[in-house]
Design a protein around this motif. Structure first.
Motif, PDB file in Angstrom:
ATOM      1  N   SER A  24      -7.741  10.975 -56.834  1.00 54.67           N
ATOM      2  CA  SER A  24      -7.012   9.878 -57.047  1.00 54.67           C
ATOM      3  C   SER A  24      -7.148   8.595 -56.413  1.00 54.67           C
ATOM      4  N   GLY A  25      -6.576   7.512 -57.074  1.00 54.27           N
ATOM      5  CA  GLY A  25      -7.149   6.072 -56.576  1.00 54.27           C
ATOM      6  C   GLY A  25      -5.820   5.187 -56.734  1.00 54.27           C
ATOM      7  N   ILE A  26      -5.953   3.986 -56.111  1.00 51.39           N
ATOM      8  CA  ILE A  26      -5.022   3.011 -56.176  1.00 51.39           C
ATOM      9  C   ILE A  26      -5.830   1.883 -56.550  1.00 51.39           C
ATOM     10  N   GLN A  27      -5.189   0.798 -57.169  1.00 54.32           N
ATOM     11  CA  GLN A  27      -5.730  -0.234 -57.408  1.00 54.32           C
ATOM     12  C   GLN A  27      -5.664  -1.293 -56.183  1.00 54.32           C
ATOM     13  N   PRO A  28      -6.641  -2.021 -55.725  1.00 53.98           N
ATOM     14  CA  PRO A  28      -6.707  -3.184 -54.800  1.00 53.98           C
ATOM     15  C   PRO A  28      -6.013  -4.337 -55.206  1.00 53.98           C
ATOM     16  N   THR A  29      -4.869  -4.342 -55.509  1.00 51.40           N
ATOM     17  CA  THR A  29      -4.335  -5.767 -56.336  1.00 51.40           C
ATOM     18  C   THR A  29      -3.166  -6.337 -55.646  1.00 51.40           C
ATOM     19  N   GLY A  30      -3.026  -5.650 -54.339  1.00 55.86           N
ATOM     20  CA  GLY A  30      -1.825  -6.584 -53.654  1.00 55.86           C
ATOM     21  C   GLY A  30      -1.174  -5.791 -52.492  1.00 55.86           C
ATOM     22  N   ALA A  62      -8.910  -3.084 -61.241  1.00 53.30           N
ATOM     23  CA  ALA A  62      -8.162  -4.541 -60.741  1.00 53.30           C
ATOM     24  C   ALA A  62      -8.489  -5.672 -61.433  1.00 53.30           C
ATOM     25  N   ILE A  63      -9.579  -5.589 -62.175  1.00 53.86           N
ATOM     26  CA  ILE A  63     -10.158  -6.881 -63.094  1.00 53.86           C
ATOM     27  C   ILE A  63      -9.517  -6.804 -64.492  1.00 53.86           C
ATOM     28  N   THR A  64      -8.715  -5.827 -64.792  1.00 52.30           N
ATOM     29  CA  THR A  64      -8.236  -5.900 -66.056  1.00 52.30           C
ATOM     30  C   THR A  64      -7.234  -7.050 -66.266  1.00 52.30           C
ATOM     31  N   ASP A  68      -8.280 -13.364 -58.177  1.00 57.45           N
ATOM     32  CA  ASP A  68      -9.064 -14.070 -57.370  1.00 57.45           C
ATOM     33  C   ASP A  68     -10.152 -13.105 -56.675  1.00 57.45           C
ATOM     34  N   PRO A  69     -11.538 -13.584 -56.792  1.00 56.85           N
ATOM     35  CA  PRO A  69     -12.620 -12.642 -56.378  1.00 56.85           C
ATOM     36  C   PRO A  69     -12.588 -12.357 -54.923  1.00 56.85           C
ATOM     37  N   LYS A  70     -12.276 -13.406 -54.108  1.00 58.52           N
ATOM     38  CA  LYS A  70     -12.315 -13.303 -52.639  1.00 58.52           C
ATOM     39  C   LYS A  70     -11.226 -12.137 -52.098  1.00 58.52           C
ATOM     40  N   GLU A  71     -10.144 -12.399 -52.939  1.00 62.13           N
ATOM     41  CA  GLU A  71      -9.029 -11.559 -52.768  1.00 62.13           C
ATOM     42  C   GLU A  71      -9.139 -10.139 -53.049  1.00 62.13           C
ATOM     43  N   LEU A  72      -9.763 -10.008 -54.284  1.00 61.31           N
ATOM     44  CA  LEU A  72     -10.113  -8.692 -54.572  1.00 61.31           C
ATOM     45  C   LEU A  72     -11.156  -7.957 -53.487  1.00 61.31           C
ATOM     46  N   LEU A 141      -7.596  -4.134 -70.340  1.00 63.35           N
ATOM     47  CA  LEU A 141      -6.365  -3.713 -70.070  1.00 63.35           C
ATOM     48  C   LEU A 141      -6.113  -2.798 -70.951  1.00 63.35           C
ATOM     49  N   TYR A 142      -6.538  -2.763 -72.435  1.00 66.26           N
ATOM     50  CA  TYR A 142      -6.229  -2.002 -73.293  1.00 66.26           C
ATOM     51  C   TYR A 142      -6.801  -0.602 -73.067  1.00 66.26           C
ATOM     52  N   SER A 143      -8.172  -0.464 -72.768  1.00 61.58           N
ATOM     53  CA  SER A 143      -8.863   0.513 -72.337  1.00 61.58           C
ATOM     54  C   SER A 143      -8.894   1.043 -70.871  1.00 61.58           C
ATOM     55  N   TYR A 144      -8.061   0.824 -70.047  1.00 63.03           N
ATOM     56  CA  TYR A 144      -7.689   0.916 -68.978  1.00 63.03           C
ATOM     57  C   TYR A 144      -7.434   2.653 -68.595  1.00 63.03           C
ATOM     58  N   PRO A 145      -7.066   3.201 -69.589  1.00 58.85           N
ATOM     59  CA  PRO A 145      -6.552   4.710 -69.316  1.00 58.85           C
ATOM     60  C   PRO A 145      -7.914   5.255 -69.609  1.00 58.85           C
TER      61      PRO A 145
END
Ligand code: AMP
Ligand code: TRP
Length: 345
Positions: A24-30, A62-64, A68-72, A141-145
């Motif tokens: 499993s995984g989680i996006q480091p987006t916030g 997360a880049i879909t 911000d690069p530093k934030e990522l 974003l479209y091919s994310y899945p």
């Protein structure tokens, strides 16, 4: 080979020899919120000794959307610290960053070429995330899945423990794996199954309980993050939407109180009947006070460990590098098999 099980002892000899694998995984987006914890991370921790686990920080996902690069970069480390602080034990789990294992993107191209556009057009998460900007959001974003399917399939995964919102993506993963296997009449990929709990799989927004709790909600009062301090938790739960009936009972017609009760149920593991009996004759204020205490008690030790882990960045980097080194051979084996049958190379 690093993913192999350790030497078999006498006691283990009577057990099934190979544990099933979870991924499993989680996006480091916030902000990692209570939905991520109760819907995903806590379940990973609870069953980790039953499986051979691979957990990923999915930074390529997360880049879909713009970030911000530093934030990522920083969010990726912080999310790794949250995984570990929540109790993932590296004796049972491999933990790594998706972009450190290039096989994810390599397999993605191949599977992209086997994914009918019609299948992707049906994905509801894409429609929600793209909103009115369907012509300007990225192809990523479209091919994310498809990338998500590759994450799962690369490791010959049996189970994917996730929240309810990922059900459709896992169905697509299964369809893609079945299609590819039957096209080449070989078992290239293991067919994975979603593992979704009855309680906690869909925590709703505290502001609008008809919407799921989400990292991308512009209003921070809508979610509790795993790092919120007691004062903030008290404020957010205190303000959480309920109704004027003042009856502490599960009731789908009253999504606000039912969501808060669901959070409490997930934290306490009590039954609905037990919880309703506990608050019989009591008001929302009494219930919210108990819920706040429970939340604070659950999150406090995780926050302490989180700060400790982040105070040694060198060690964290070392662990992540080790995790990627450990899983890469398995990912590479799957990519090689897929390339072979397709005729690449
Ligand atoms: P994401 O935040 O989209 O990267 O999600 C990471 C994990 O948390 C996935 O397994 C999701 O299904 C789960 N998740 C996200 N939001 C919720 C929620 N509101 N309730 C339960 N699980 C959630
Ligand atoms: N799409 C998942 C989410 O937003 C994150 C994810 C990416 C994932 N790859 C995965 C989850 C593989 C499980 C397995 O929550």
């Amino acid at each position: 080979m690093t993913m192999s099980t350790p030497e078999v002892t006498k006691e283990q000899a009577t057990q099934p020899p190979v544990k099933k694998r979870t991924f499993s995984g989680i996006q480091p987006t916030g902000n990692i919120h209570l939905g991520n914890y109760l819907g995903a991370i806590r379940n990973w921790v609870e069953t980790q000794d039953q499986y051979e686990n691979v957990f990923c920080i999915v930074d390529l996902h997360a880049i879909t959307l713009p970030i911000d690069p530093k934030e990522l970069h920083e969010n990726t480390r912080r999310l790794a610290a949250i995984y570990l602080a929540s109790g993932l034990d590296l004796q049972h789990c491999k933990l790594f960053v998706q972009s450190h294992v290039h096989q994810h993107t390599e397999l993605e191209w191949i599977l992209n070429c086997f994914t009918p556009m019609g299948w992707l057009n049906r994905m509801t998460q894409f429609k929600t995330k793209a909103g009115d900007s369907i012509d300007s959001v990225s192809n990523g974003l479209y091919s994310y899945p498809v990338l998500m399917a590759c994450d799962i399939l690369l490791y010959q995964t049996h189970y994917v423990p996730v929240g309810d919102d990922q059900r459709q993506h896992i169905e697509l993963t299964r369809d893609l794996a079945q299609r590819f296997n039957s096209l080449y009449n070989q078992q290239i990929f293991t067919i994975p199954q979603a593992q979704i709990r009855d309680v906690g799989a869909r925590i709703m927004s505290l502001e609008d309980p008809t919407k799921k709790m989400s990292k991308s909600d512009p209003n921070p009062s809508a979610y509790i993050t795993m790092l919120d301090d007691p004062k903030t938790i008290k404020k957010k739960i205190g303000r959480a939407t309920t109704d004027s009936l003042r009856l502490v009972k599960f009731d789908n017609e009253r999504p606000g109180i039912t969501n808060l009760l669901g959070i409490y149920q997930s934290l306490t593991r009590a039954s609905q009947e037990e919880i309703e009996a506990e608050f019989e004759g009591k008001g929302y204020g009494d219930f919210k006070a108990v819920l706040i205490d429970r939340l604070v008690d659950t999150l406090r030790p995780i926050q302490q460990r989180y700060n400790e882990i982040l105070s040694d960045r060198g060690e964290l980097e070392r662990l992540l590098k080790q995790g990627a080194d450990d899983v890469r051979p398995l990912a590479e084996r799957t990519v090689q098999r897929a390339k072979e049958v397709v005729g690449l190379g």
